[in-house]
Enzyme design. Structure first.
Site, PDB file in Angstrom:
ATOM      1  CG  HIS A 119      36.345 -41.147-143.648  1.00 16.77           C
ATOM      2  ND1 HIS A 119      36.345 -41.025-144.974  1.00 16.77           N
ATOM      3  CD2 HIS A 119      35.713 -39.877-143.050  1.00 16.77           C
ATOM      4  CE1 HIS A 119      36.103 -39.871-145.381  1.00 16.77           C
ATOM      5  NE2 HIS A 119      35.571 -39.151-144.382  1.00 16.77           N
ATOM      6  NE  ARG A 161      28.048 -39.503-139.300  1.00 20.35           N
ATOM      7  CZ  ARG A 161      27.104 -40.354-140.018  1.00 20.35           C
ATOM      8  NH1 ARG A 161      26.719 -39.605-141.080  1.00 20.35           N
ATOM      9  NH2 ARG A 161      26.701 -41.492-139.630  1.00 20.35           N
ATOM     10  NE  ARG A 218      29.573 -36.365-134.329  1.00 15.90           N
ATOM     11  CZ  ARG A 218      29.652 -37.299-135.211  1.00 15.90           C
ATOM     12  NH1 ARG A 218      29.592 -38.681-134.674  1.00 15.90           N
ATOM     13  NH2 ARG A 218      30.346 -37.437-135.910  1.00 15.90           N
ATOM     14  CD  GLU A 226      30.617 -41.124-128.890  1.00 16.44           C
ATOM     15  OE1 GLU A 226      30.560 -41.683-130.074  1.00 16.44           O
ATOM     16  OE2 GLU A 226      30.714 -39.897-129.080  1.00 16.44           O
ATOM     17  CG  ASN A 228      29.085 -46.488-135.216  1.00 14.18           C
ATOM     18  OD1 ASN A 228      28.311 -47.424-135.228  1.00 14.18           O
ATOM     19  ND2 ASN A 228      29.269 -45.476-136.237  1.00 14.18           N
ATOM     20  CB  CYS A 276      22.920 -41.326-133.829  1.00 17.51           C
ATOM     21  SG  CYS A 276      24.092 -40.868-133.022  1.00 17.51           S
TER      22      CYS A 276
END
Length: 812
Positions: A410, A511, A559, A660, A683, A735
């Protein structure tokens, strides 16, 4: 007492009656032409409150509702006060003054029922519009005096939003001292528009004025939608010494609803100069006058009004300092040997998470209470790890240093979003760095050094270099076309104003968690339990619309929320609705949350917000994306929810899935039935393919290869998703952070055939260059293959077979 002041009657000393915006506009209006208009003064606002008795009623409401600083009470007080203001009639003398002023504006412009912009203008730095992020306090395309009065009252009422009330209480500012003026100004019907630099932006030559212009609104030039006409004027002689007239195929215009759109131009107009020579010279004179007044080179935006005759049709609409060459000269001055500071020692090492250099005092904050008590703007925030609750404090920090986390944590993601340096995963920063001591944070190298190793001015210069100014960006944008789209990742809606001129083709990842944590602040199930679901829908729609309208018609892929349960618990009221999971990263998140009986009602609020943005606000460039899709049956349930809320996939509305979880790479064909495309979340995909917690900095400190998107299994999963999705006609994007960090990964993605690459704002320029280079290299290799094949095969029909083999498709 004067209720109305015309812009040419006021200046910067008149802030108390005209507000900051009005006073600054008046100052510029004394030098050059600005769109004509008037200010409804703060005296008018006070007269309205006194004559209607609202001043005392507002005091009563505030004393009744706001006792303990409870946000719910602020919301109730706000609704009551705003309704009173917006539904109370104006005193007859004030109403007559506004009627007379609007009539006079019609006479000045010669335009019946002239369209105006109605803008707020606060009186003090303590209550600027920027303090109330996302608030709509500028109204465009307002016609008729009745509507001017209506929107004036809405601007006045914006002083009493819940956020504004809370802010003033927190800062100790008396509510009765908060005043608002209203600027009413002709909305320019732009025939042509563009930008002016009082130096040559390509080489810093201060003897020249450079004007870039095109047909329609200035967005066409500012956003690089068209290649503008360029005029170079010599400052001494005021002669046009160079001119380059481009073919401008489209113009950006505003329709009757006030929405911005592109309009195709006929060939004769497209190739015609967008400014006359007289207009060029007159605009140059205005810019020179502004430069002389401010004492430094300026960057000016202008519009030519189609409703008015020359020279009254030339308007300056914005003035800013020119930054590139001015700051370059400052940096040279700062680099003189006599000012050098001795290099200190490296006291902390960690993972480079966000580029740039910053100098400031460290403030070690182990809790949010520490941050609230100690942190000031420009300090270095040192903490163990951040979550969404820390964002307000991260915004004012010069840099971030954390004990824990990797470059996808974060703290890392938000720092890149905010454009501030960050070093994460140090292991010991909170115990080694000391409060009040000055350090230099180098986010590119991952080190923290004792003392001001770089001077603050040099640190700023590095940041400027990381985000090149508009004129250079536009030049690059015009020069580097790519077949692979370059998208940008975005979290905070407010940042779009800073990044909108970058050469990206759309937002590949918005986001929505930033909107929920900063603009809403309350758990959606908590709001539902109180019957306040409309608050969630409106705030979320407002945040999305801010971004979508700023870059329209480029797409914005929103998203849906991907908070983990521990992050949702941090929202107000979240404790009663969220479980305590041992590993939230692999727990109740993404689509599993949306389709669950416990949360489905709350997810429908997100769907309603999307529909509000698309259907009510007309922003059809908004698409959606589902995060952390695990199974095909989940995807099916998710698709049903969208259908039930009236969100149906078509050529103007795309639904993507985040690829993902490895299950998607194994079953692309089955998932493709429910989605128009996939966006690879590198990620989490790297985390799950390699079996490494992406927030675990311990392994990465042992060996960075433990979490690396370039590992062969990860690349294999990405390659398979792209190739198999394309066979089914589905688009594929990416992304995750990988392409923003590793240039070679970008080339791999281009060679694999990916449709778009979405990167952090600070990586947009670099990525565009790498994509173009990779595409040219790939094209050269394929041409070489054709040449070799033709050398071996010389029959005409076989040539088409070769083309088909190399490029795909039929021989045509």
């Amino acid at each position: 007492m004067r209720f109305i002041r015309w812009l040419n009657e006021i200046g910067k000393k008149d802030i108390l009656i005209a507000g900051g915006k009005g006073a600054n506009l008046g100052e510029v209006a004394r030098l050059v032409q600005v769109p004509p208009g008037f200010v409804i003064t703060t005296e008018a606002f006070q007269h309205f409150l006194n004559s209607t008795g609202l001043r005392e009623k507002i005091k009563e409401i505030l004393s009744e509702f706001i006792v303990r600083g409870d946000p719910d009470e602020y919301e109730k007080a706000s609704i009551s006060i705003r309704n009173l203001i917006e539904n109370s009639p104006l005193p007859s003398d004030l109403e007559q003054d506004i009627v007379d002023s609007y009539k006079k504006l019609i006479e000045i412009t010669g335009v019946p029922n002239v369209a105006v912009a109605v803008r707020s203008s606060a009186t003090a730095e303590d209550i600027p519009e920027a303090s109330f992020a996302g608030q709509q306090d500028t109204y465009l395309n307002v016609r008729g005096v009745e509507n001017v009065i209506h929107y004036t009252k809405k601007v006045w009422s914006s002083l009493y939003t819940a956020r504004a009330l809370y802010y003033r209480d927190r800062m100790g500012i008396p509510h009765e001292k908060s005043l608002m003026a209203v600027v009413v100004q002709k909305l320019v019907n732009a025939r042509s528009a563009g930008v002016i630099f009082t130096l040559d932006p390509t080489n810093g030559d201060r003897s020249k004025v450079v004007i870039e212009a095109s047909w329609g609104l200035g967005e066409g030039v500012v956003k690089g939608i068209v290649t503008p006409d360029e005029f170079v004027v010599d400052k001494k002689t005021l002669k046009i010494v160079e001119r380059r007239i481009s073919v401008k195929k489209v113009a950006v215009v505003r329709d009757e609803a006030g929405l911005v759109k592109e309009k195709e131009l006929p060939p004769d107009l497209a190739s015609k100069p967008s400014l006359t020579d007289e207009e060029v010279v007159e605009l140059a004179k205005m810019a020179i006058k502004l430069e002389e007044y401010y004492g430094y080179p300026v960057d000016v935006e202008f519009s030519v009004d189609a409703d008015m005759e020359y020279p009254k049709n030339l308007f300056i609409v914005q003035v800013r300092p020119e930054t590139v060459w001015s700051r370059r000269e400052e940096a040279k001055e700062a680099a003189k040997p006599k000012e050098e500071v001795a290099v200190g020692t490296v006291v902390v090492r960690g993972i480079p998470a966000s580029p740039g250099v910053a100098v400031g005092e460290a403030k070690v904050c182990l809790t949010l209470e520490d941050a609230k008590r100690k942190l000031k703007r420009g300090d270095i925030l040192v903490t163990k790890m951040t979550d969404p609750d820390w964002v307000p404090y991260m915004r004012i920090a010069a840099a971030i240093v954390t004990d824990e986390g990797g470059r996808t944590s974060h703290a890392a993601i938000v720092s890149r979003e905010l454009g501030i340096p960050a070093v994460v995963g140090t292991g010991n920063a909170t115990s080694v760095l000391k409060d009040g001591v000055v350090y230099t944070v180098d986010g590119s190298k991952g080190v923290v050094t004792l003392g001001a190793v770089a001077k603050r001015e040099e640190a700023k210069a590095v940041e400027v270099a990381a985000a090149p100014p508009k004129e250079i960006i536009l030049h690059i944008y015009r020069s580097i076309p790519t077949g692979t789209k370059v998208y940008m990742n975005l979290g905070e809606p407010e940042k779009i104003d800073e990044y909108k001129d970058l050469p990206f083709d759309g937002i590949g990842l918005m986001r929505i968690e930033f909107v929920i944590s900063s603009w809403v602040g309350e758990h959606p199930l908590y709001l539902l339990s109180m019957g306040q679901e409309e608050k969630f829908v409106s705030k979320m729609a407002e945040g999305i619309a801010r971004v979508a309208s700023a870059i329209y018609p480029r797409p914005v892929v929103v998203r849906f929320s991907d908070f983990k349960s521990n992050e949702y618990r941090g929202l107000k009221g979240g404790e009663q609705f969220e479980p305590e999971e041992r590993n939230p990263m692999l727990g109740w998140r993404g689509v599993s949350r949306y389709i669950s009986p416990q949360y489905k009602r709350a997810f429908r609020l997100e769907l309603k917000a999307i529909r509000k943005v698309r259907d009510e606000m007309g922003l059809t460039n908004v698409w959606v994306m589902a995060p952390f899709v695990r199974t095909v049956w989940e995807a099916e349930e998710f698709a049903k929810l969208l259908e039930e809320e009236g969100l149906r996939r078509d050529r103007d509305f795309k639904v993507w899935a985040m690829a993902e979880v490895p299950s998607i790479s194994l079953m692309v064909e089955e998932f493709a039935e429910y989605f128009d495309g996939f966006s690879i979340g590198s990620n989490d995909l790297t985390q799950l393919v390699l079996g490494v917690d992406r927030d675990n900095d311990f392994l990465v400190r042992i060996n960075p290869k433990y979490f690396d998107e370039r590992e062969a299994p990860v690349l294999k999963a990405i390659y398979d998703i792209i190739r198999r999705a394309h066979k089914l006609g589905r688009t594929v994007s990416i992304c995750g952070q990988g392409p923003s960090v590793y240039p070679q990964l970008v080339e791999f993605l281009v060679r694999a055939g990916i449709d778009s690459i979405s990167v952090n704002p600070d990586a947009v320029l670099q990525t565009r260059v790498i994509v173009a280079s990779a595409e040219m290299k790939l094209l050269r290799e394929r041409l070489d293959a054709i040449y070799y094949a033709l050398y071996k095969k010389d029959e005409g029909e076989e040539f088409y077979d070769i083309l088909k083999k190399v490029f795909g498709g039929s021989k045509y």
